[in-house]
Scaffold this motif. Structure first.
Motif, PDB file in Angstrom:
ATOM      1  N   VAL A   9       0.776  -1.126  -0.038  1.00 41.02           N
ATOM      2  CA  VAL A   9       0.064   0.014  -0.225  1.00 41.02           C
ATOM      3  C   VAL A   9       0.807   1.149  -0.078  1.00 41.02           C
ATOM      4  CG1 VAL A   9      -1.859   1.224   1.208  1.00 41.02           C
ATOM      5  CG2 VAL A   9      -1.507  -1.116   1.433  1.00 41.02           C
ATOM      6  N   LEU A  34     -11.520  -3.782  -0.895  1.00 35.94           N
ATOM      7  CA  LEU A  34     -11.013  -2.485  -0.373  1.00 35.94           C
ATOM      8  C   LEU A  34     -11.320  -1.856   0.998  1.00 35.94           C
ATOM      9  CD1 LEU A  34      -8.602  -0.445  -1.211  1.00 35.94           C
ATOM     10  CD2 LEU A  34     -10.242   1.169  -2.372  1.00 35.94           C
ATOM     11  N   ARG A  38      -9.137  -0.895   3.966  1.00 39.37           N
ATOM     12  CA  ARG A  38      -9.176   0.598   4.780  1.00 39.37           C
ATOM     13  C   ARG A  38      -9.280   0.288   6.187  1.00 39.37           C
ATOM     14  NH1 ARG A  38     -11.036   5.796   2.143  1.00 39.37           N
ATOM     15  NH2 ARG A  38     -11.227   4.560   0.265  1.00 39.37           N
ATOM     16  N   ALA A  59      -8.630   5.878  -3.899  1.00 38.89           N
ATOM     17  CA  ALA A  59      -7.992   4.689  -3.586  1.00 38.89           C
ATOM     18  C   ALA A  59      -7.822   4.498  -5.331  1.00 38.89           C
ATOM     19  CB  ALA A  59      -8.921   3.728  -3.078  1.00 38.89           C
ATOM     20  N   ASP A  68     -14.706   1.830  -2.950  1.00 44.29           N
ATOM     21  CA  ASP A  68     -14.376   0.678  -1.908  1.00 44.29           C
ATOM     22  C   ASP A  68     -14.958  -0.800  -2.086  1.00 44.29           C
ATOM     23  OD1 ASP A  68     -13.062   2.374  -0.089  1.00 44.29           O
ATOM     24  OD2 ASP A  68     -14.852   2.816   1.377  1.00 44.29           O
ATOM     25  N   VAL A  78      -1.990  -1.201  -4.050  1.00 38.75           N
ATOM     26  CA  VAL A  78      -2.866  -0.217  -3.700  1.00 38.75           C
ATOM     27  C   VAL A  78      -2.168   1.079  -3.247  1.00 38.75           C
ATOM     28  CG1 VAL A  78      -4.946   0.199  -1.904  1.00 38.75           C
ATOM     29  CG2 VAL A  78      -4.364  -2.302  -2.645  1.00 38.75           C
ATOM     30  N   PHE A  80      -3.340   5.292  -1.945  1.00 40.32           N
ATOM     31  CA  PHE A  80      -4.430   5.953  -1.525  1.00 40.32           C
ATOM     32  C   PHE A  80      -3.726   7.367  -1.744  1.00 40.32           C
ATOM     33  CE2 PHE A  80      -5.510   2.385   1.021  1.00 40.32           C
ATOM     34  CZ  PHE A  80      -6.973   2.433   1.027  1.00 40.32           C
TER      35      PHE A  80
END
Length: 87
Positions: A9, A34, A38, A59, A68, A78, A80
Motif C-alpha cells: 500500500v 478495499l 481500509r 484509492a 471501496d 494499492v 491512497f
C-alpha cells in the motif's frame, strides 16, 4: 497453502504524513474488498480512520482509480491519494 498474503500500500499527498509513504499489509489469501483493507489500515495508526475518511481521498488498485467495493488480490498494489493542489 497460506491463509494470508501481502499487498503493498502506497500513500501520496497529505495522507502520507499520517501513514508514511508505504506499508505492507496482510490480507486473506483469497483477497478482500478495499473497504476491508481500509478498515485494517485505519486501526494501525492514531488518527488513521480520520485520515482515510478525508474528503476527496481516492484509492487505486494497480494504477486504476477504484471504489471501496473493488476487490484486492494478493500481490496487487494499492494506493491512497489525497487531493493535490498545484500551480
Amino acid at each position: 497453502m497460506a491463509s494470508v498474503a501481502t499487498v503493498q500500500v502506497r500513500f501520496f499527498g497529505k495522507i502520507a504524513d499520517r501513514f508514511g509513504r508505504m506499508a505492507c499489509v496482510d490480507i486473506p489469501a483469497a483477497g478482500c474488498a478495499l473497504a476491508w483493507l481500509r478498515t485494517q489500515l485505519a486501526d494501525q495508526v492514531e488518527g488513521g480512520a480520520e485520515a482515510l475518511g478525508e474528503r476527496g481521498l481516492r484509492a487505486a488498485v494497480d494504477h486504476r482509480i477504484v471504489g471501496d467495493q473493488a476487490w484486492v488480490s494478493p500481490g496487487q498494489e494499492v494506493a491512497f491519494l489525497s487531493m493535490f493542489s498545484g500551480g
